[in-house]
Scaffold this motif. Structure first.
Motif, PDB file in Angstrom:
ATOM      1  N   LYS A 158     108.931  15.949  55.135  1.00 48.84           N
ATOM      2  CA  LYS A 158     108.422  14.641  54.738  1.00 48.84           C
ATOM      3  C   LYS A 158     108.445  13.679  55.931  1.00 48.84           C
ATOM      4  O   LYS A 158     109.236  13.824  56.861  1.00 48.84           O
ATOM      5  CB  LYS A 158     109.270  14.072  53.594  1.00 48.84           C
ATOM      6  N   PRO A 159     107.598  12.665  55.914  1.00 45.96           N
ATOM      7  CA  PRO A 159     107.533  11.722  57.036  1.00 45.96           C
ATOM      8  C   PRO A 159     108.611  10.642  56.937  1.00 45.96           C
ATOM      9  O   PRO A 159     109.245  10.452  55.898  1.00 45.96           O
ATOM     10  CB  PRO A 159     106.147  11.101  56.880  1.00 45.96           C
ATOM     11  N   VAL A 160     108.813   9.935  58.024  1.00 46.26           N
ATOM     12  CA  VAL A 160     109.596   8.711  58.012  1.00 46.26           C
ATOM     13  C   VAL A 160     108.699   7.592  57.497  1.00 46.26           C
ATOM     14  O   VAL A 160     107.563   7.440  57.945  1.00 46.26           O
ATOM     15  CB  VAL A 160     110.119   8.370  59.423  1.00 46.26           C
ATOM     16  N   ASN A 161     109.205   6.807  56.555  1.00 49.28           N
ATOM     17  CA  ASN A 161     108.441   5.690  56.005  1.00 49.28           C
ATOM     18  C   ASN A 161     108.837   4.419  56.742  1.00 49.28           C
ATOM     19  O   ASN A 161     109.820   3.760  56.391  1.00 49.28           O
ATOM     20  CB  ASN A 161     108.712   5.547  54.509  1.00 49.28           C
ATOM     21  N   SER A 162     108.083   4.069  57.753  1.00 47.12           N
ATOM     22  CA  SER A 162     108.430   2.900  58.573  1.00 47.12           C
ATOM     23  C   SER A 162     108.318   1.594  57.794  1.00 47.12           C
ATOM     24  O   SER A 162     108.839   0.570  58.231  1.00 47.12           O
ATOM     25  CB  SER A 162     107.538   2.847  59.818  1.00 47.12           C
ATOM     26  N   ASP A 163     107.646   1.626  56.638  1.00 48.61           N
ATOM     27  CA  ASP A 163     107.542   0.438  55.796  1.00 48.61           C
ATOM     28  C   ASP A 163     108.671   0.349  54.778  1.00 48.61           C
ATOM     29  O   ASP A 163     108.708  -0.583  53.963  1.00 48.61           O
ATOM     30  CB  ASP A 163     106.202   0.432  55.050  1.00 48.61           C
ATOM     31  N   GLY A 164     109.591   1.319  54.798  1.00 49.31           N
ATOM     32  CA  GLY A 164     110.710   1.295  53.866  1.00 49.31           C
ATOM     33  C   GLY A 164     111.625   0.108  54.115  1.00 49.31           C
ATOM     34  O   GLY A 164     111.547  -0.571  55.147  1.00 49.31           O
ATOM     35  N   ARG A 165     112.526  -0.130  53.169  1.00 47.79           N
ATOM     36  CA  ARG A 165     113.367  -1.327  53.238  1.00 47.79           C
ATOM     37  C   ARG A 165     114.647  -1.105  54.041  1.00 47.79           C
ATOM     38  O   ARG A 165     115.247  -2.066  54.514  1.00 47.79           O
ATOM     39  CB  ARG A 165     113.730  -1.778  51.821  1.00 47.79           C
ATOM     40  N   PHE A 166     115.094   0.134  54.178  1.00 44.24           N
ATOM     41  CA  PHE A 166     116.376   0.396  54.831  1.00 44.24           C
ATOM     42  C   PHE A 166     116.465   1.859  55.238  1.00 44.24           C
ATOM     43  O   PHE A 166     115.700   2.711  54.765  1.00 44.24           O
ATOM     44  CB  PHE A 166     117.543   0.049  53.891  1.00 44.24           C
ATOM     45  N   VAL A 167     117.419   2.154  56.124  1.00 42.61           N
ATOM     46  CA  VAL A 167     117.803   3.525  56.446  1.00 42.61           C
ATOM     47  C   VAL A 167     119.004   3.868  55.569  1.00 42.61           C
ATOM     48  O   VAL A 167     119.927   3.062  55.421  1.00 42.61           O
ATOM     49  CB  VAL A 167     118.167   3.665  57.935  1.00 42.61           C
ATOM     50  N   LEU A 168     118.983   5.058  54.980  1.00 41.55           N
ATOM     51  CA  LEU A 168     120.052   5.468  54.065  1.00 41.55           C
ATOM     52  C   LEU A 168     120.889   6.579  54.685  1.00 41.55           C
ATOM     53  O   LEU A 168     120.353   7.613  55.095  1.00 41.55           O
ATOM     54  CB  LEU A 168     119.460   5.958  52.753  1.00 41.55           C
ATOM     55  N   TYR A 169     122.202   6.340  54.777  1.00 41.85           N
ATOM     56  CA  TYR A 169     123.140   7.401  55.150  1.00 41.85           C
ATOM     57  C   TYR A 169     123.813   7.886  53.877  1.00 41.85           C
ATOM     58  O   TYR A 169     124.578   7.162  53.242  1.00 41.85           O
ATOM     59  CB  TYR A 169     124.178   6.890  56.151  1.00 41.85           C
ATOM     60  N   TRP A 170     123.532   9.115  53.497  1.00 37.84           N
ATOM     61  CA  TRP A 170     124.104   9.778  52.318  1.00 37.84           C
ATOM     62  C   TRP A 170     125.387  10.474  52.771  1.00 37.84           C
ATOM     63  O   TRP A 170     125.366  11.565  53.296  1.00 37.84           O
ATOM     64  CB  TRP A 170     123.068  10.739  51.774  1.00 37.84           C
ATOM     65  N   MET A 171     126.503   9.811  52.596  1.00 41.52           N
ATOM     66  CA  MET A 171     127.795  10.263  53.122  1.00 41.52           C
ATOM     67  C   MET A 171     128.451  11.210  52.117  1.00 41.52           C
ATOM     68  O   MET A 171     128.949  10.782  51.074  1.00 41.52           O
ATOM     69  CB  MET A 171     128.698   9.056  53.392  1.00 41.52           C
ATOM     70  N   VAL A 173     124.933   2.746  53.236  1.00 47.01           N
ATOM     71  CA  VAL A 173     125.765   3.945  53.162  1.00 47.01           C
ATOM     72  C   VAL A 173     126.048   4.224  51.697  1.00 47.01           C
ATOM     73  O   VAL A 173     126.702   3.424  51.017  1.00 47.01           O
ATOM     74  CB  VAL A 173     127.082   3.776  53.934  1.00 47.01           C
ATOM     75  N   LEU A 174     125.544   5.329  51.202  1.00 47.84           N
ATOM     76  CA  LEU A 174     125.793   5.777  49.836  1.00 47.84           C
ATOM     77  C   LEU A 174     126.845   6.884  49.889  1.00 47.84           C
ATOM     78  O   LEU A 174     126.608   7.948  50.465  1.00 47.84           O
ATOM     79  CB  LEU A 174     124.504   6.299  49.199  1.00 47.84           C
ATOM     80  N   GLU A 175     128.009   6.648  49.281  1.00 51.49           N
ATOM     81  CA  GLU A 175     129.053   7.674  49.203  1.00 51.49           C
ATOM     82  C   GLU A 175     129.293   8.029  47.733  1.00 51.49           C
ATOM     83  O   GLU A 175     129.965   7.296  47.014  1.00 51.49           O
ATOM     84  CB  GLU A 175     130.358   7.216  49.842  1.00 51.49           C
ATOM     85  N   PRO A 176     128.736   9.154  47.265  1.00 51.61           N
ATOM     86  CA  PRO A 176     128.898   9.527  45.861  1.00 51.61           C
ATOM     87  C   PRO A 176     130.012  10.560  45.677  1.00 51.61           C
ATOM     88  O   PRO A 176     130.390  11.289  46.595  1.00 51.61           O
ATOM     89  CB  PRO A 176     127.540  10.149  45.535  1.00 51.61           C
ATOM     90  N   LEU A 177     130.522  10.626  44.457  1.00 52.56           N
ATOM     91  CA  LEU A 177     131.476  11.661  44.061  1.00 52.56           C
ATOM     92  C   LEU A 177     131.001  12.220  42.732  1.00 52.56           C
ATOM     93  O   LEU A 177     130.965  11.521  41.728  1.00 52.56           O
ATOM     94  CB  LEU A 177     132.883  11.080  43.941  1.00 52.56           C
ATOM     95  N   ARG A 178     130.645  13.479  42.725  1.00 50.80           N
ATOM     96  CA  ARG A 178     130.096  14.094  41.529  1.00 50.80           C
ATOM     97  C   ARG A 178     131.194  14.730  40.677  1.00 50.80           C
ATOM     98  O   ARG A 178     132.305  14.994  41.149  1.00 50.80           O
ATOM     99  CB  ARG A 178     129.047  15.138  41.891  1.00 50.80           C
ATOM    100  N   LEU A 218     120.422   9.399  44.428  1.00 53.34           N
ATOM    101  CA  LEU A 218     119.888   9.547  45.781  1.00 53.34           C
ATOM    102  C   LEU A 218     118.374   9.411  45.782  1.00 53.34           C
ATOM    103  O   LEU A 218     117.801   8.724  46.640  1.00 53.34           O
ATOM    104  CB  LEU A 218     120.311  10.897  46.364  1.00 53.34           C
ATOM    105  N   ALA A 219     117.716  10.055  44.829  1.00 48.24           N
ATOM    106  CA  ALA A 219     116.260   9.983  44.762  1.00 48.24           C
ATOM    107  C   ALA A 219     115.795   8.545  44.531  1.00 48.24           C
ATOM    108  O   ALA A 219     114.787   8.108  45.098  1.00 48.24           O
ATOM    109  CB  ALA A 219     115.750  10.900  43.646  1.00 48.24           C
ATOM    110  N   ALA A 220     116.534   7.797  43.711  1.00 45.42           N
ATOM    111  CA  ALA A 220     116.164   6.396  43.461  1.00 45.42           C
ATOM    112  C   ALA A 220     116.308   5.568  44.729  1.00 45.42           C
ATOM    113  O   ALA A 220     115.459   4.723  45.030  1.00 45.42           O
ATOM    114  CB  ALA A 220     117.035   5.829  42.342  1.00 45.42           C
ATOM    115  N   PHE A 221     117.384   5.778  45.485  1.00 45.29           N
ATOM    116  CA  PHE A 221     117.535   5.085  46.767  1.00 45.29           C
ATOM    117  C   PHE A 221     116.396   5.451  47.716  1.00 45.29           C
ATOM    118  O   PHE A 221     115.847   4.600  48.419  1.00 45.29           O
ATOM    119  CB  PHE A 221     118.872   5.463  47.402  1.00 45.29           C
ATOM    120  N   ALA A 222     116.055   6.743  47.744  1.00 38.25           N
ATOM    121  CA  ALA A 222     115.070   7.218  48.718  1.00 38.25           C
ATOM    122  C   ALA A 222     113.674   6.670  48.459  1.00 38.25           C
ATOM    123  O   ALA A 222     112.840   6.648  49.373  1.00 38.25           O
ATOM    124  CB  ALA A 222     115.036   8.750  48.711  1.00 38.25           C
TER     125      ALA A 222
END
Length: 490
Positions: free
Chosen positions: A14-27, A55-60, A110-114
């Protein structure tokens, strides 16, 4: 500072979306704010795109052996990260899954953030459930997903072969390590960084997923409503998180490192660093450990010896530092070499060498001196006081003395019906109770019992065949066990 290409790879097209609102680090694996290549890369990308960093840090909930012990340790780490990120150029979002039946899980989060992200950056973790999780979500994301290796000092994908013994990996490490000592992660990737502030999280996130209430979850009974194993108790004497890891590490540097070579194999004084749980959950970095122990002796590259694969004499340091570096840079990274090159067999009997498989087959019908079921072993109900003490230490403290863990495994092999059953029992007990379980290095320890990374030994013995033989009697002669046995006598 850009990270080395050997530490970075994309898992979708998939491409980088330069029009996106933020960079997401999925920690998900390198759960720390310092010495973290993935966070460092995420900061760099946010600066290049002039975007905020989240920074999204999830615990499943949906992982095998999920329990109060592991959840508490991880949530304590989240609390430490929340404090470390407070007031800095990042939006931190901790999430603890609470109900897999009625609410969408962390992959949907994660998908919602992305949906509104420029790109997603995460940790390259080639073990446990992480690879399958990454493969599943990569297909759902509308933007690029890149993984960053923060696991090992020498990038784990650098080697073009699988190493089957420590000596050969050590020689590889000796030949390559100096280059990577010059490419350490930044101690604090956010120091002096200024990024745009994210004014509002996406409504698609906030309307369906609540930010974790860490204070409530860490209060007495805070984990009670989660559908996890509540029988595996929290280790009250060991707090998770980067801040706790740093305190323990500083204490070891000041008080334990100088005697590491003398004390680490003695259960009565237990001179190990006790860093393995923090390394496993990503609360501290192996890079920092190596940097700090070398700095403790004012080490310089001119002290390096010849790269001949010996476990002493290469670094030109004290025996204590030499021994510690060998554990971190040889034995720990050897497990990652197997995990990244053989994801289908690093954690099972198929990783055993041919000589071990042959020996196990030859002795498969040998009579065992004792046979114990899983429940008897789990409750430390054997005839052997040394083994029982080691099992009680595992249950009570979430760890086991290194030498006794080897003995523990050897005797499980001797007291069960087959190699397959012994591995099943070892894996279950270790991964259920050990805070460093489920790790490539942990699987190396279990499978070493059955011959991995070892050699054939003689003379051949009943049950063991050519496998290395260990007994509690020899341990009593070799080790100081009096205080240890009193502490864990039942």
């Amino acid at each position: 500072m850009s990270i080395a290409a050997e530490r970075l790879h994309s898992v979708n097209s998939k491409p980088v979306n330069s029009d996106g609102r933020f960079v997401l680090y999925w920690m998900v694996a390198a759960r720390r704010p310092r010495f973290n290549f993935a966070l460092q890369h995420a900061v760099e990308r946010a600066q290049q795109l002039k975007k905020p960093l989240v920074v999204l840090e999830p615990l499943r909930l949906r992982y095998r052996w999920a329990s109060d012990r592991f959840h508490r340790f991880l949530i304590e780490g989240m609390r430490a990260n929340a404090a470390a990120f407070e007031g800095r150029a990042v939006t931190y979002y901790p999430f603890v899954e609470s109900d897999v039946e009625s609410k969408p899980g962390d992959d949907s989060l994660l998908a919602a953030f992305a949906e509104t992200a420029c790109e997603v950056i995460s940790d390259d973790a080639p073990y446990f459930f992480y690879p399958a999780m990454v493969r599943a979500v990569a297909k759902r994301l509308p933007v690029r997903l890149s993984l960053v290796d923060s696991n090992t000092v020498i990038p784990m994908r650098l080697a073009e072969r699988t190493f089957t013994v420590a000596h050969s990996y050590r020689r590889h490490m000796h030949r390559n390590v100096i280059q990577w000592l010059d490419q350490m992660p930044q101690a604090d990737p956010l120091e002096g960084v200024s990024l745009p502030k994210l004014r509002q999280l996406p409504p698609s996130v906030t309307e369906h997923w609540e930010r974790a209430d860490l204070k409530r979850l860490l209060s007495p009974g805070g984990l009670h409503d989660l559908p996890i194993d509540h029988s595996v108790a929290v280790v009250e004497t060991l707090e998770g998180g980067a801040a706790s890891a740093q305190r323990r590490w500083t204490g070891f540097l000041e008080q334990g490192l100088g005697r590491y070579d003398q004390d680490r194999n003695q259960p009565d004084c237990d001179g190990s660093s006790q860093m393995s749980p923090f390394l496993h959950f990503g609360h501290i970095s192996a890079h920092q450990l190596v940097r700090d122990v070398l700095a403790s002796e004012s080490w310089r590259p001119e002290k390096l010896g010849d790269a001949i694969g010996k476990n002493q004499g290469f670094w030109g340091t004290s025996l204590a530092v030499e021994g510690f570096l060998d554990q971190v840079l040889t034995w720990r990274e050897l497990g990652f070499n197997m995990a990244v090159r053989h994801p289908d067999r690093f954690d099972n009997l198929r990783s055993l060498p041919d000589w071990a498989k042959k020996s196990i087959q030859e002795t498969a019908r040998d009579r065992r001196p004792y046979l114990y079921g899983l429940s008897e072993l789990e409750e430390a109900g054997t005839h052997d006081p040394v083994w029982n003490a080691a099992q009680r230490q595992l249950r009570q403290t979430g760890r086991m003395h290194n030498y006794l863990r080897m003995l523990w495994g050897k005797l499980i092999y001797q007291w069960t019906e087959s190699a397959e059953q012994s591995f099943e029992f070892m894996e279950h007990l270790n991964n259920k109770y050990a805070l460093d379980g489920r790790d490539p290095n942990s699987y190396s320890g279990i499978l070493w019992v059955l011959g991995r990374y070892d050699r054939a030994w003689g003379p051949k013995r009943p049950v063991f065949g050519s496998l290395r033989y260990m007994t509690s009697d020899s341990a009593r002669r070799k080790l100081k066990l009096e205080r240890y046995l009193r502490r864990f006598e039942g």
